[in-house]
Design an enzyme around this catalytic site. Structure first.
Site, mmCIF file in Angstrom:
data_model
loop_
_atom_site.group_PDB
_atom_site.id
_atom_site.type_symbol
_atom_site.label_atom_id
_atom_site.label_comp_id
_atom_site.label_asym_id
_atom_site.label_seq_id
_atom_site.Cartn_x
_atom_site.Cartn_y
_atom_site.Cartn_z
ATOM 1 N N GLY A 275 0.897 53.453 73.062
ATOM 2 C CA GLY A 275 1.749 54.127 72.214
ATOM 3 C C GLY A 275 0.868 54.424 70.860
ATOM 4 O O GLY A 275 0.691 55.246 70.378
ATOM 5 N N TYR A 316 4.421 42.902 58.890
ATOM 6 C CA TYR A 316 3.229 42.515 59.493
ATOM 7 C C TYR A 316 2.004 41.951 58.576
ATOM 8 O O TYR A 316 1.075 41.843 59.269
ATOM 9 C CB TYR A 316 2.714 43.343 60.667
ATOM 10 C CG TYR A 316 3.798 43.868 61.530
ATOM 11 C CD1 TYR A 316 4.404 42.919 62.425
ATOM 12 C CD2 TYR A 316 3.896 45.023 61.660
ATOM 13 C CE1 TYR A 316 5.288 43.489 63.383
ATOM 14 C CE2 TYR A 316 4.963 45.703 62.665
ATOM 15 C CZ TYR A 316 5.403 44.720 63.417
ATOM 16 O OH TYR A 316 6.459 45.380 64.603
ATOM 17 N N CYS A 344 14.114 46.993 45.565
ATOM 18 C CA CYS A 344 14.629 45.543 44.610
ATOM 19 C C CYS A 344 14.145 44.673 45.560
ATOM 20 O O CYS A 344 15.210 43.694 46.051
ATOM 21 C CB CYS A 344 15.831 45.667 44.110
ATOM 22 S SG CYS A 344 16.178 44.112 43.277
HETATM 23 C C1 LIG Z 1 5.145 48.444 72.802
HETATM 24 C C2 LIG Z 1 4.932 48.349 74.305
HETATM 25 C C3 LIG Z 1 3.669 49.427 74.416
HETATM 26 C C4 LIG Z 1 2.963 50.206 73.727
HETATM 27 O O1 LIG Z 1 2.136 49.366 72.809
HETATM 28 P P1 LIG Z 1 1.119 49.856 71.704
HETATM 29 O O2 LIG Z 1 0.448 48.645 71.274
HETATM 30 O O3 LIG Z 1 1.820 50.862 71.074
HETATM 31 O O4 LIG Z 1 0.143 50.806 72.766
HETATM 32 C C5 LIG Z 1 3.620 49.662 75.951
HETATM 33 N N1 LIG Z 1 4.209 48.805 76.675
HETATM 34 C C6 LIG Z 1 5.331 48.008 76.527
HETATM 35 C C7 LIG Z 1 5.967 47.269 77.572
HETATM 36 C C8 LIG Z 1 5.593 47.966 75.148
HETATM 37 O O5 LIG Z 1 6.420 46.844 74.661
#
Ligand SMILES: *Cc1c(COP(=O)(O)O)cnc(C)c1O
Length: 421
Positions: A275, A316, A344
């Site tokens: 992702g 984070y 705020c």
């Molecule tokens: C969040 C998630 C991803 C993607 O993670 P990235 O760190 O953004 O690459 C892939 N698979 C699962 C099951 C996730 O929960």
């Protein structure tokens, strides 16, 4: 190149002036580079080229329909975690047969919708979920394809909020219970064993945890093989880190070589679910400095973006590089400054004591690496409209999600009938 500087120091996204975007659409705004997204996707595709593979982009990182559409044109699959995300994949014209469905808490309605749509695989995470999926499949008269998410209990050596491959956290099924889970699936007429998956964390910069996790999965595959259960694909999840500051991201060629070394000559399709690493470095958040404020101890720049637009620093303690849109002259001295939003909440702080060249009221600055977990995690807290998203492609650009009007925002609220007098 995704981001460059013109000779006069102005920040460009592909061939487009970021000041122009800000002037045209107003700040704050997100801008993404198509080339940046595509090249990150191709890097996975190239690295895995020696095996049958499927890249299932985890759309929770950035689920704008235009982003999904452009990835779909490359042949991407998708990793979804809700039926809302399934609706996005469908609306963007993506191939639903390349969708895997992750998540610890799928509802039976979500399962039914995904079964009807004909997704590739359900990544299940508990024995109870397997029972529910079997009954939903039975009710629909279909057989559901299943992968079991294994919790390999490897320490991804990462941030506690986002490390998901340890046995104390809520994700997956541990290796001892996994055999029972697969027996249950194999014994059901309404389920079919397809794969095995893990996802050990996010923003990982080491290759070894992937190898450790994969070794544990292969041991399980061998045990299952002895029982006549065949695993057709291994899904290694996502989690590849990007450079926010000075991290050394995983080199995907080395990563794939390390994976291939563990796999040997096993005949299995590889799925990955990246992702962040696909979209993270392809996006920026542009914001304008509203007021400079000097106190006895500190300098503050109050910008027009806030925690509701980009929550990662507040949530984070995440670092984003922050750069002036017009680069200052070489040798301009830096001084520590806190960059904060107008909300705020003390948590509405993007950075504390960051060494920055001096900024002026009205000056434009950019948060780098804001393409992942930025817009998707935004809210309308303080009734601040969601900020626009713009996609850049060479010298072209287009708004891919406009800023809503106040009417659009307010019309979602309703007075109860008995209060309408
Ligand atoms: C969040 C998630 C991803 C993607 O993670 P990235 O760190 O953004 O690459 C892939 N698979 C699962 C099951 C996730 O929960």
């Amino acid at each position: 190149m995704t981001f460059t500087r013109r000779p006069d120091g102005e920040l460009l996204i592909e061939e487009v002036s970021t000041s122009d975007l800000a002037a045209r659409f107003g700040t704050p705004l997100y801008a993404y580079s198509r080339a940046g997204i595509e090249s990150a996707w191709h890097a996975f595709d190239r690295a895995l080229a020696s095996r049958p593979h499927l890249i299932c982009y985890a759309l929770k990182a950035n689920s704008n329909l235009a982003v999904l559409n452009l990835l779909s044109r490359l042949g991407s699959g998708f990793d979804i975690v809700s039926s809302g995300e399934l609706a996005r994949v469908q609306a963007a014209g993506c191939d639903v047969s390349k969708v895997v469905f992750s998540g610890v808490g799928k509802s039976s309605d979500e399962m039914a919708t995904a079964l009807e749509a004909g997704i590739k695989c359900f990544n299940v995470e508990s024995l109870n979920e397997i029972d529910v999926l079997a009954s939903v499949a039975q009710a629909h008269g279909v057989v559901a394809p299943v992968s079991v998410r294994i919790n390999p209990d490897v320490d991804a050596g990462t941030h506690p909020y986002i490390s998901t491959g340890l046995k104390e956290n809520k994700f997956g099924i541990d290796t001892t219970a996994a055999i029972d889970a697969y027996r249950k699936i194999a014994d059901s007429q309404h389920l079919e064993v397809l794969g095995m998956d893990f996802h050990i964390g996010s923003q990982l910069t080491e290759i070894a945890p992937y190898q450790d996790a994969l070794r544990r999965l292969l041991l399980l595959c061998d045990q299952l093989q002895d029982q006549g259960i065949k695993i057709s694909h291994l899904d290694l999840g996502g989690g590849q880190g990007i450079r926010y500051r000075d991290e050394q991201p995983i080199d995907l060629t080395s990563w794939a070589a390390a994976i291939n070394e563990v796999l040997g000559d096993r005949d299995v399709e590889i799925i990955v679910e990246p992702g962040r690493s696909i979209v993270g470095n392809a996006g920026i958040l542009l914001t304008e400095v509203r007021y400079l404020k000097h106190t006895a101890d500190k300098n503050f720049a109050i910008v027009d973006a806030a925690m509701n637009d980009l929550i990662r620093p507040a949530m984070y303690d995440a670092h984003h590089d922050i750069v002036p849109v017009i680069e200052p002259a070489v040798g301009t001295p830096v001084a520590p400054i806190d960059i904060v939003g107008p909300v705020c909440e003390s948590g509405d702080t993007f950075t504390k004591q960051r060494a920055m060249p001096p900024v002026a009221d009205g000056e434009m600055i950019a948060f780098r690496s804001a393409g992942a977990y930025g817009a998707v995690m935004s809210s309308e807290y303080n009734s601040r409209p969601m900020i626009p998203e713009v996609l850049v492609d060479g010298d072209q650009f287009a708004v891919i999600r406009p800023r809503p009007t106040f009417d659009e925002m307010l019309n979602r609220d309703k007075l109860p009938e008995w209060m309408q007098d």
